[in-house]
Write a protein that holds these residues in place. Structure first.
Motif, mmCIF file in Angstrom:
data_model
loop_
_atom_site.group_PDB
_atom_site.id
_atom_site.type_symbol
_atom_site.label_atom_id
_atom_site.label_comp_id
_atom_site.label_asym_id
_atom_site.label_seq_id
_atom_site.Cartn_x
_atom_site.Cartn_y
_atom_site.Cartn_z
ATOM 1 N N PHE A 10 0.839 -1.200 0.000
ATOM 2 C CA PHE A 10 0.000 0.000 0.000
ATOM 3 C C PHE A 10 0.877 1.256 0.000
ATOM 4 N N PHE A 11 1.860 1.300 0.878
ATOM 5 C CA PHE A 11 2.735 2.469 0.936
ATOM 6 C C PHE A 11 3.606 2.582 -0.322
ATOM 7 N N ASP A 12 4.058 1.458 -0.871
ATOM 8 C CA ASP A 12 4.837 1.505 -2.107
ATOM 9 C C ASP A 12 4.020 2.148 -3.240
ATOM 10 N N ARG A 13 2.725 1.836 -3.299
ATOM 11 C CA ARG A 13 1.854 2.382 -4.350
ATOM 12 C C ARG A 13 1.402 3.809 -4.056
ATOM 13 N N SER A 14 1.336 4.191 -2.791
ATOM 14 C CA SER A 14 0.699 5.448 -2.411
ATOM 15 C C SER A 14 1.655 6.554 -1.979
ATOM 16 N N TYR A 15 2.835 6.204 -1.535
ATOM 17 C CA TYR A 15 3.708 7.190 -0.914
ATOM 18 C C TYR A 15 3.977 8.391 -1.822
ATOM 19 N N TYR A 16 4.473 8.162 -3.005
ATOM 20 C CA TYR A 16 4.835 9.293 -3.860
ATOM 21 C C TYR A 16 3.612 10.073 -4.350
ATOM 22 N N PRO A 17 2.486 9.420 -4.657
ATOM 23 C CA PRO A 17 1.292 10.208 -4.982
ATOM 24 C C PRO A 17 0.783 11.045 -3.799
ATOM 25 N N LEU A 18 1.112 10.647 -2.568
ATOM 26 C CA LEU A 18 0.687 11.406 -1.386
ATOM 27 C C LEU A 18 1.689 12.489 -0.990
ATOM 28 N N LEU A 19 2.926 12.336 -1.382
ATOM 29 C CA LEU A 19 3.988 13.242 -0.954
ATOM 30 C C LEU A 19 3.642 14.689 -1.307
ATOM 31 N N GLY A 20 3.673 15.533 -0.284
ATOM 32 C CA GLY A 20 3.377 16.944 -0.463
ATOM 33 C C GLY A 20 1.895 17.276 -0.543
ATOM 34 N N ARG A 21 1.033 16.283 -0.315
ATOM 35 C CA ARG A 21 -0.410 16.509 -0.473
ATOM 36 C C ARG A 21 -1.225 16.224 0.782
ATOM 37 N N CYS A 22 -0.585 15.771 1.852
ATOM 38 C CA CYS A 22 -1.380 15.420 3.043
ATOM 39 C C CYS A 22 -0.715 15.889 4.343
ATOM 40 N N GLU A 23 0.057 16.966 4.269
ATOM 41 C CA GLU A 23 0.716 17.490 5.463
ATOM 42 C C GLU A 23 -0.304 17.830 6.541
ATOM 43 N N GLY A 24 -0.031 17.385 7.751
ATOM 44 C CA GLY A 24 -0.890 17.701 8.886
ATOM 45 C C GLY A 24 -2.123 16.834 9.022
ATOM 46 N N LYS A 25 -2.339 15.909 8.089
ATOM 47 C CA LYS A 25 -3.511 15.025 8.195
ATOM 48 C C LYS A 25 -3.352 14.144 9.426
ATOM 49 N N PRO A 26 -4.373 14.091 10.289
ATOM 50 C CA PRO A 26 -4.283 13.273 11.503
ATOM 51 C C PRO A 26 -4.203 11.778 11.178
#
Length: 169
Positions: free
Chosen positions: A77-93
């Motif tokens: 999951f993290f391998d597929r999602s990490y880079y698409p999430l990078l810089g887009r979810c700062e501060g998300k609980p």
């Protein structure tokens, strides 16, 4: 016109039922805490992706510890999602739930490193459940967790849902 409910996402994987049982308890606690005020969604790690995380107001990552690490499905999951999430979810609980045989700390540390890279905000202490399974047979056996361990999952779900409903995070 009613407000759109806040969204709590649980990304999870389970091998022997212990993590699945804890996720079930977490979902129950979240739903009991707020009713319809918070939308609670649980997705298996294999079925979740970056868009699901981005659409959520808070996330729980729930995994068994496998060889002192998160499960392969959670890693995928993290391998597929990490880079698409990078810089887009700062501060998300976010919060963590780990089921382990006896330790769990390496998995918590690994998940925290991933969350740090994504700049997520930890809003609750990780829930760590140790089953004390030490033999191959005990490790691979289906697990039935006692109520006191399940209660820790219910409490985490209630805390997160209430925090979302009240706008605390």
């Amino acid at each position: 016109m009613s407000a759109t409910p806040r969204r709590l996402l649980v990304v999870w994987h389970s091998f022997t039922g212990a993590t699945a049982a804890m996720v079930g308890a977490l979902l129950q606690g979240a739903r009991e805490s707020t009713g319809d005020a918070v939308q609670v969604i649980a997705l298996r790690a294999a079925d979740a992706g970056a868009d699901d995380v981005l659409a959520a107001d808070a996330v729980v990552f729930a995994t068994p510890e496998t060889l002192a690490s998160m499960s392969g499905a959670m890693k995928d999951f993290f391998d597929r999602s990490y880079y698409p999430l990078l810089g887009r979810c700062e501060g998300k609980p976010y919060a963590l739930l780990v089921c382990a045989g006896s330790d769990g700390q390496p998995t918590i540390a690994q998940l925290r490193r991933v969350a740090l890279g994504l700049r997520l905000k930890e809003v609750a202490e990780p829930v760590l459940v140790c089953t004390q399974a030490q033999t191959a047979e005990a490790i691979t056996a289906l697990k039935n967790l006692p109520q006191e361990k399940l209660e820790r999952g219910r409490e985490l779900g209630g805390l997160l849902a209430a925090g979302l409903e009240l706008g605390i995070f």
